[in-house]
Motif scaffolding. Sequence first.
Motif, PDB file in Angstrom:
ATOM      1  N   THR A 184       0.810  -1.214   0.000  1.00  0.00           N
ATOM      2  CA  THR A 184       0.000   0.000   0.000  1.00  0.00           C
ATOM      3  C   THR A 184       0.842   1.262   0.000  1.00  0.00           C
ATOM      4  OG1 THR A 184      -0.139  -0.081   2.420  1.00  0.00           O
ATOM      5  CG2 THR A 184      -1.906  -1.135   1.176  1.00  0.00           C
ATOM      6  N   PHE A 185       2.146   1.127  -0.242  1.00  0.00           N
ATOM      7  CA  PHE A 185       3.034   2.298  -0.206  1.00  0.00           C
ATOM      8  C   PHE A 185       2.540   3.397  -1.127  1.00  0.00           C
ATOM      9  CE2 PHE A 185       6.805   4.748   0.214  1.00  0.00           C
ATOM     10  CZ  PHE A 185       7.147   5.189  -1.055  1.00  0.00           C
ATOM     11  N   SER A 186       2.027   3.025  -2.272  1.00  0.00           N
ATOM     12  CA  SER A 186       1.619   4.029  -3.255  1.00  0.00           C
ATOM     13  C   SER A 186       0.463   4.886  -2.771  1.00  0.00           C
ATOM     14  CB  SER A 186       1.251   3.359  -4.579  1.00  0.00           C
ATOM     15  OG  SER A 186       0.150   2.486  -4.406  1.00  0.00           O
ATOM     16  N   ARG A 206      -1.046   6.623   5.665  1.00  0.00           N
ATOM     17  CA  ARG A 206      -2.059   6.461   4.637  1.00  0.00           C
ATOM     18  C   ARG A 206      -2.768   7.792   4.413  1.00  0.00           C
ATOM     19  NH1 ARG A 206      -4.599   1.181   7.319  1.00  0.00           N
ATOM     20  NH2 ARG A 206      -3.728   2.300   9.105  1.00  0.00           N
ATOM     21  N   SER A 207      -2.947   8.120   3.167  1.00  0.00           N
ATOM     22  CA  SER A 207      -3.495   9.428   2.812  1.00  0.00           C
ATOM     23  C   SER A 207      -4.826   9.272   2.100  1.00  0.00           C
ATOM     24  CB  SER A 207      -2.499  10.150   1.907  1.00  0.00           C
ATOM     25  OG  SER A 207      -3.085  11.306   1.355  1.00  0.00           O
ATOM     26  N   SER A 242       3.205  14.007  -1.362  1.00  0.00           N
ATOM     27  CA  SER A 242       1.936  13.301  -1.469  1.00  0.00           C
ATOM     28  C   SER A 242       2.126  11.935  -2.115  1.00  0.00           C
ATOM     29  CB  SER A 242       0.965  14.131  -2.305  1.00  0.00           C
ATOM     30  OG  SER A 242       1.467  14.276  -3.637  1.00  0.00           O
ATOM     31  N   TRP A 243       1.094  11.081  -2.030  1.00  0.00           N
ATOM     32  CA  TRP A 243       1.322   9.753  -2.602  1.00  0.00           C
ATOM     33  C   TRP A 243       1.396   9.771  -4.113  1.00  0.00           C
ATOM     34  CZ3 TRP A 243      -2.481   7.982  -5.787  1.00  0.00           C
ATOM     35  CH2 TRP A 243      -3.828   8.138  -5.458  1.00  0.00           C
ATOM     36  N   SER A 244       0.854  10.788  -4.737  1.00  0.00           N
ATOM     37  CA  SER A 244       0.986  10.927  -6.189  1.00  0.00           C
ATOM     38  C   SER A 244       2.354  11.465  -6.586  1.00  0.00           C
ATOM     39  CB  SER A 244      -0.091  11.879  -6.707  1.00  0.00           C
ATOM     40  OG  SER A 244       0.166  13.204  -6.273  1.00  0.00           O
ATOM     41  N   ARG A 254       9.820  10.485  -4.976  1.00  0.00           N
ATOM     42  CA  ARG A 254       9.413   9.115  -4.701  1.00  0.00           C
ATOM     43  C   ARG A 254       9.258   8.345  -5.993  1.00  0.00           C
ATOM     44  NH1 ARG A 254       4.190   9.197  -1.358  1.00  0.00           N
ATOM     45  NH2 ARG A 254       4.239   6.935  -1.699  1.00  0.00           N
ATOM     46  N   ASP A 255       9.389   7.042  -5.872  1.00  0.00           N
ATOM     47  CA  ASP A 255       9.169   6.127  -6.997  1.00  0.00           C
ATOM     48  C   ASP A 255       8.252   5.022  -6.485  1.00  0.00           C
ATOM     49  OD1 ASP A 255       9.268   4.172  -8.966  1.00  0.00           O
ATOM     50  OD2 ASP A 255      11.343   4.602  -9.478  1.00  0.00           O
ATOM     51  N   ASN A 256       6.992   5.117  -6.801  1.00  0.00           N
ATOM     52  CA  ASN A 256       6.027   4.149  -6.276  1.00  0.00           C
ATOM     53  C   ASN A 256       6.234   2.745  -6.859  1.00  0.00           C
ATOM     54  OD1 ASN A 256       4.824   6.044  -4.621  1.00  0.00           O
ATOM     55  ND2 ASN A 256       3.182   6.529  -6.058  1.00  0.00           N
TER      56      ASN A 256
END
Length: 127
Positions: A28-30, A100-101, A52-54, A72-74
């Motif tokens: 769920t990292f992404s 978690r966002s 942000s997760w994006s 980041r690199d999802n």
Amino acid sequence: QVQLVESGGGLVQAGGSLRLSCVASGRTFSRYAMGWFRQAPGKEREFVAGISWSGGVTSYAESVKGRFAISRDNAKNTVDLQMNSLKPEDTAVYYCAGNRSPTPFTVYGNGAAFETWGQGAQVTVSS
């Protein structure tokens, strides 16, 4: 739940650069907003940078703006902190944190908002 492991800390002279990396386990990292914090001896933990997760929204502490960059690199479950023009006052233990966002645009700047933390990586900048 995601687990985090930092790497890349070390000793560098003032004006130099270091790159910290944080690898996350878990699928769920992404969907996790991520952040970097630091704590110097005798001082409180402070926010350094968030993403942000994006990956589309970032935030920085005033003290590091223009010198540090978070990314980041999802696909690889990693979040990095590129640190340039380092100063002795950047010396601290640096922690990666995640939460978690609810949206792809959320960035957290308060340590209390983060549910998962890495073990820390020492960064020492000599004058």
